[in-house]
Design a protein around this motif. Structure first.
Motif, PDB file in Angstrom:
ATOM      1  N   PHE A   1       0.847  -1.184   0.000  1.00  0.00           N
ATOM      2  CA  PHE A   1       0.000   0.000   0.000  1.00  0.00           C
ATOM      3  C   PHE A   1       0.882   1.234   0.000  1.00  0.00           C
ATOM      4  O   PHE A   1       1.898   1.266   0.674  1.00  0.00           O
ATOM      5  CB  PHE A   1      -0.896   0.025   1.245  1.00  0.00           C
ATOM      6  CG  PHE A   1      -1.875  -1.106   1.296  1.00  0.00           C
ATOM      7  CD1 PHE A   1      -3.121  -0.964   0.720  1.00  0.00           C
ATOM      8  CD2 PHE A   1      -1.549  -2.304   1.905  1.00  0.00           C
ATOM      9  CE1 PHE A   1      -4.030  -2.013   0.764  1.00  0.00           C
ATOM     10  CE2 PHE A   1      -2.447  -3.350   1.955  1.00  0.00           C
ATOM     11  CZ  PHE A   1      -3.687  -3.207   1.381  1.00  0.00           C
ATOM     12  N   LYS A   2       0.453   2.237  -0.750  1.00  0.00           N
ATOM     13  CA  LYS A   2       1.201   3.490  -0.742  1.00  0.00           C
ATOM     14  C   LYS A   2       0.699   4.370   0.393  1.00  0.00           C
ATOM     15  O   LYS A   2      -0.406   4.189   0.887  1.00  0.00           O
ATOM     16  CB  LYS A   2       1.071   4.199  -2.091  1.00  0.00           C
ATOM     17  CG  LYS A   2      -0.261   4.851  -2.347  1.00  0.00           C
ATOM     18  CD  LYS A   2      -0.237   5.563  -3.694  1.00  0.00           C
ATOM     19  CE  LYS A   2      -1.370   6.530  -3.838  1.00  0.00           C
ATOM     20  NZ  LYS A   2      -1.208   7.794  -3.206  1.00  0.00           N
ATOM     21  N   LEU A   3       1.513   5.295   0.801  1.00  0.00           N
ATOM     22  CA  LEU A   3       1.097   6.251   1.814  1.00  0.00           C
ATOM     23  C   LEU A   3       0.006   7.156   1.256  1.00  0.00           C
ATOM     24  O   LEU A   3      -0.008   7.453   0.063  1.00  0.00           O
ATOM     25  CB  LEU A   3       2.283   7.091   2.281  1.00  0.00           C
ATOM     26  CG  LEU A   3       3.381   6.344   3.020  1.00  0.00           C
ATOM     27  CD1 LEU A   3       4.510   7.297   3.386  1.00  0.00           C
ATOM     28  CD2 LEU A   3       2.838   5.670   4.261  1.00  0.00           C
ATOM     29  N   VAL A   4      -0.887   7.575   2.103  1.00  0.00           N
ATOM     30  CA  VAL A   4      -1.946   8.484   1.693  1.00  0.00           C
ATOM     31  C   VAL A   4      -1.345   9.871   1.481  1.00  0.00           C
ATOM     32  O   VAL A   4      -0.656  10.398   2.351  1.00  0.00           O
ATOM     33  CB  VAL A   4      -3.060   8.540   2.771  1.00  0.00           C
ATOM     34  CG1 VAL A   4      -4.090   9.594   2.423  1.00  0.00           C
ATOM     35  CG2 VAL A   4      -3.711   7.179   2.928  1.00  0.00           C
ATOM     36  N   GLU A   5      -1.611  10.415   0.321  1.00  0.00           N
ATOM     37  CA  GLU A   5      -1.147  11.759  -0.032  1.00  0.00           C
ATOM     38  C   GLU A   5      -2.336  12.716   0.018  1.00  0.00           C
ATOM     39  O   GLU A   5      -3.493  12.292  -0.025  1.00  0.00           O
ATOM     40  CB  GLU A   5      -0.545  11.764  -1.445  1.00  0.00           C
ATOM     41  CG  GLU A   5       0.605  10.794  -1.651  1.00  0.00           C
ATOM     42  CD  GLU A   5       1.883  11.206  -0.943  1.00  0.00           C
ATOM     43  OE1 GLU A   5       2.026  12.407  -0.648  1.00  0.00           O
ATOM     44  OE2 GLU A   5       2.724  10.337  -0.712  1.00  0.00           O
ATOM     45  N   ASP A   6      -2.059  14.000   0.103  1.00  0.00           N
ATOM     46  CA  ASP A   6      -3.129  14.997   0.145  1.00  0.00           C
ATOM     47  C   ASP A   6      -4.095  14.850  -1.034  1.00  0.00           C
ATOM     48  O   ASP A   6      -5.304  14.998  -0.861  1.00  0.00           O
ATOM     49  CB  ASP A   6      -2.560  16.418   0.163  1.00  0.00           C
ATOM     50  CG  ASP A   6      -1.915  16.762   1.497  1.00  0.00           C
ATOM     51  OD1 ASP A   6      -2.234  16.093   2.510  1.00  0.00           O
ATOM     52  OD2 ASP A   6      -1.089  17.679   1.529  1.00  0.00           O
ATOM     53  N   GLU A   7      -3.574  14.542  -2.191  1.00  0.00           N
ATOM     54  CA  GLU A   7      -4.439  14.421  -3.370  1.00  0.00           C
ATOM     55  C   GLU A   7      -5.342  13.187  -3.312  1.00  0.00           C
ATOM     56  O   GLU A   7      -6.286  13.067  -4.086  1.00  0.00           O
ATOM     57  CB  GLU A   7      -3.629  14.441  -4.674  1.00  0.00           C
ATOM     58  CG  GLU A   7      -2.619  13.339  -4.812  1.00  0.00           C
ATOM     59  CD  GLU A   7      -1.222  13.710  -4.321  1.00  0.00           C
ATOM     60  OE1 GLU A   7      -0.323  12.909  -4.561  1.00  0.00           O
ATOM     61  OE2 GLU A   7      -1.035  14.767  -3.698  1.00  0.00           O
ATOM     62  N   ASP A   8      -5.109  12.269  -2.394  1.00  0.00           N
ATOM     63  CA  ASP A   8      -5.940  11.072  -2.231  1.00  0.00           C
ATOM     64  C   ASP A   8      -7.155  11.325  -1.336  1.00  0.00           C
ATOM     65  O   ASP A   8      -8.114  10.545  -1.352  1.00  0.00           O
ATOM     66  CB  ASP A   8      -5.133   9.927  -1.601  1.00  0.00           C
ATOM     67  CG  ASP A   8      -3.947   9.512  -2.440  1.00  0.00           C
ATOM     68  OD1 ASP A   8      -4.058   9.517  -3.679  1.00  0.00           O
ATOM     69  OD2 ASP A   8      -2.902   9.178  -1.845  1.00  0.00           O
ATOM     70  N   LEU A   9      -7.136  12.376  -0.538  1.00  0.00           N
ATOM     71  CA  LEU A   9      -8.159  12.581   0.483  1.00  0.00           C
ATOM     72  C   LEU A   9      -9.565  12.739  -0.092  1.00  0.00           C
ATOM     73  O   LEU A   9     -10.521  12.205   0.469  1.00  0.00           O
ATOM     74  CB  LEU A   9      -7.798  13.771   1.365  1.00  0.00           C
ATOM     75  CG  LEU A   9      -6.531  13.589   2.202  1.00  0.00           C
ATOM     76  CD1 LEU A   9      -6.255  14.850   3.012  1.00  0.00           C
ATOM     77  CD2 LEU A   9      -6.609  12.371   3.099  1.00  0.00           C
TER      78      LEU A   9
END
Length: 56
Positions: free
Chosen positions: A4-12
């Motif tokens: 799993f990738k880390l959650v980035e601001d653009e994913d929110l």
């Protein structure tokens, strides 16, 4: 192996939309514990963790 990738601001925005689907929402709203979708969304915006870590 699953990763799993880390959650980035653009994913929110995508995660917020997903959490509000009725078939998903029923798993994350816990009235007995006074936990709502808003609590999950607040945590998503507040913490920079992996998605799996936030949802378990």
């Amino acid at each position: 192996m699953i990763s799993f990738k880390l959650v980035e601001d653009e994913d929110l925005a995508m995660i917020e939309e997903w959490l509000n689907y009725e078939h998903v929402k029923k798993w994350y709203e816990i009235p007995e514990l006074d936990v709502s979708i808003d609590d999950w969304q607040w945590n998503l915006g507040k913490e920079k963790s992996s998605l799996i870590g936030l949802l378990i």
